[in-house]
Scaffold this motif. Sequence first.
Motif, PDB file in Angstrom:
ATOM      1  N   GLY A 103      33.247  43.289  30.087  1.00 16.66           N
ATOM      2  CA  GLY A 103      33.126  43.775  31.386  1.00 16.66           C
ATOM      3  C   GLY A 103      33.359  42.857  32.459  1.00 16.66           C
ATOM      4  O   GLY A 103      33.641  41.436  32.212  1.00 16.66           O
ATOM      5  N   VAL A 104      33.643  43.332  33.651  1.00 16.62           N
ATOM      6  CA  VAL A 104      34.092  42.476  34.817  1.00 16.62           C
ATOM      7  C   VAL A 104      33.360  42.932  35.828  1.00 16.62           C
ATOM      8  O   VAL A 104      32.864  43.979  36.297  1.00 16.62           O
ATOM      9  CB  VAL A 104      35.484  42.600  35.240  1.00 16.62           C
ATOM     10  N   TYR A 105      33.078  42.002  36.913  1.00 15.72           N
ATOM     11  CA  TYR A 105      32.149  42.376  37.937  1.00 15.72           C
ATOM     12  C   TYR A 105      32.662  41.467  39.305  1.00 15.72           C
ATOM     13  O   TYR A 105      33.005  40.204  39.099  1.00 15.72           O
ATOM     14  CB  TYR A 105      30.906  41.873  37.959  1.00 15.72           C
ATOM     15  N   PHE A 106      32.831  42.112  40.391  1.00 15.68           N
ATOM     16  CA  PHE A 106      33.629  41.310  41.740  1.00 15.68           C
ATOM     17  C   PHE A 106      32.962  41.858  42.849  1.00 15.68           C
ATOM     18  O   PHE A 106      33.252  43.082  43.273  1.00 15.68           O
ATOM     19  CB  PHE A 106      35.081  41.496  41.514  1.00 15.68           C
ATOM     20  N   SER A 107      31.876  41.203  43.443  1.00 18.44           N
ATOM     21  CA  SER A 107      31.235  41.713  44.618  1.00 18.44           C
ATOM     22  C   SER A 107      30.988  42.946  44.776  1.00 18.44           C
ATOM     23  O   SER A 107      31.234  43.851  45.727  1.00 18.44           O
ATOM     24  CB  SER A 107      32.421  41.221  45.693  1.00 18.44           C
ATOM     25  N   GLY A 108      30.339  43.403  43.761  1.00 15.28           N
ATOM     26  CA  GLY A 108      29.905  45.013  43.836  1.00 15.28           C
ATOM     27  C   GLY A 108      30.706  45.828  42.820  1.00 15.28           C
ATOM     28  O   GLY A 108      30.189  46.904  42.558  1.00 15.28           O
ATOM     29  N   ARG A 109      32.116  45.558  42.990  1.00 14.97           N
ATOM     30  CA  ARG A 109      32.721  46.401  42.220  1.00 14.97           C
ATOM     31  C   ARG A 109      32.809  45.932  40.675  1.00 14.97           C
ATOM     32  O   ARG A 109      32.716  44.523  40.367  1.00 14.97           O
ATOM     33  CB  ARG A 109      34.290  46.378  42.600  1.00 14.97           C
ATOM     34  N   TRP A 110      32.920  46.858  39.445  1.00 13.76           N
ATOM     35  CA  TRP A 110      32.610  46.517  38.372  1.00 13.76           C
ATOM     36  C   TRP A 110      33.537  47.344  37.403  1.00 13.76           C
ATOM     37  O   TRP A 110      33.747  48.629  37.741  1.00 13.76           O
ATOM     38  CB  TRP A 110      31.442  46.469  37.781  1.00 13.76           C
TER      39      TRP A 110
ATOM     40  N   ILE B 286      42.013  40.198  36.924  1.00 13.69           N
ATOM     41  CA  ILE B 286      43.317  39.776  38.099  1.00 13.69           C
ATOM     42  C   ILE B 286      44.064  41.154  38.321  1.00 13.69           C
ATOM     43  O   ILE B 286      44.308  41.189  39.554  1.00 13.69           O
ATOM     44  CB  ILE B 286      44.210  38.662  37.339  1.00 13.69           C
ATOM     45  N   LEU B 287      44.044  41.823  37.325  1.00 16.97           N
ATOM     46  CA  LEU B 287      45.037  43.181  37.533  1.00 16.97           C
ATOM     47  C   LEU B 287      44.170  44.185  38.619  1.00 16.97           C
ATOM     48  O   LEU B 287      44.644  44.642  39.481  1.00 16.97           O
ATOM     49  CB  LEU B 287      45.234  43.859  36.138  1.00 16.97           C
ATOM     50  N   LEU B 288      42.938  44.184  38.183  1.00 21.06           N
ATOM     51  CA  LEU B 288      42.052  45.091  39.100  1.00 21.06           C
ATOM     52  C   LEU B 288      41.867  44.642  40.682  1.00 21.06           C
ATOM     53  O   LEU B 288      41.826  45.424  41.653  1.00 21.06           O
ATOM     54  CB  LEU B 288      40.497  45.269  38.528  1.00 21.06           C
ATOM     55  N   PHE B 289      41.691  43.258  40.580  1.00 19.25           N
ATOM     56  CA  PHE B 289      41.258  42.700  42.027  1.00 19.25           C
ATOM     57  C   PHE B 289      42.367  41.474  42.469  1.00 19.25           C
ATOM     58  O   PHE B 289      42.261  40.680  42.873  1.00 19.25           O
ATOM     59  CB  PHE B 289      39.908  41.847  41.905  1.00 19.25           C
TER      60      PHE B 289
ATOM     61  N   GLU C 210      31.935  52.926  38.235  1.00 16.18           N
ATOM     62  CA  GLU C 210      32.837  51.573  37.978  1.00 16.18           C
ATOM     63  C   GLU C 210      34.401  51.954  38.478  1.00 16.18           C
ATOM     64  O   GLU C 210      34.738  53.116  38.843  1.00 16.18           O
ATOM     65  CB  GLU C 210      32.936  51.566  36.247  1.00 16.18           C
ATOM     66  N   THR C 211      34.996  50.831  38.716  1.00 17.63           N
ATOM     67  CA  THR C 211      36.383  50.579  39.018  1.00 17.63           C
ATOM     68  C   THR C 211      37.074  51.205  37.983  1.00 17.63           C
ATOM     69  O   THR C 211      37.354  50.665  36.804  1.00 17.63           O
ATOM     70  CB  THR C 211      36.802  49.384  39.319  1.00 17.63           C
TER      71      THR C 211
END
Length: 205
Positions: free
Chosen positions: A63-70, A100-103, A187-188
Amino acid sequence: MCGIQRPNHFIRVTLRMKEAIETCLTFLDNFNGTLAIGESEWLSNCEIHLFTDSAGNPDLGCGVYFSGRWAYFQWPSSWENTNLMADITFLELVPIVLSILLFSVLKRICITSEYFFIQIIRHLNKKSSKSRRVMELVRPFVLHTMLFNIQFKAVHIEGRSNFIADAISRKQWHRFRMVAPQAETEETPILETFVQLISDLKFIV
């Protein structure tokens, strides 16, 4: 170089050397000649809320999480009953590469990992590893950071501080919503490039 003592001695170019050269050539083919000056300060995971985690269970994933996006990525079924599921360094690298690829908006980031033995931190900071399996992820990770002018370093984070990504990787959705009520409803989507990257891994699982 490589212990060569005389001009007429040969240097054996290994497959790993060729793969490293190929990565550099890919960057040069896509580099536009512009290098932006980075920020003077590093952003920590606490400031931007970037967390990653992997579960060592073939029925789960990462799982990945970044400022509300996941996002959640399920381990491929082909990995079940292989020694790959015991390679925690590799498994922990998968969501870091995914993040890194997503964000790619991130530019100067301090990446955190809860892996206790900190090998993963050494691999990221050195951008190298003796493990070919790990390098299959390190190379595209480094290439992406070069293409998008992303600076990074890795530090250790205690597992108890990583509960948001931990809940995602274990598909504990009720717990996830409780610890991250600000998270987006959907989810993203996982990038096709990432799915292809995992499919193209050259190691034998």
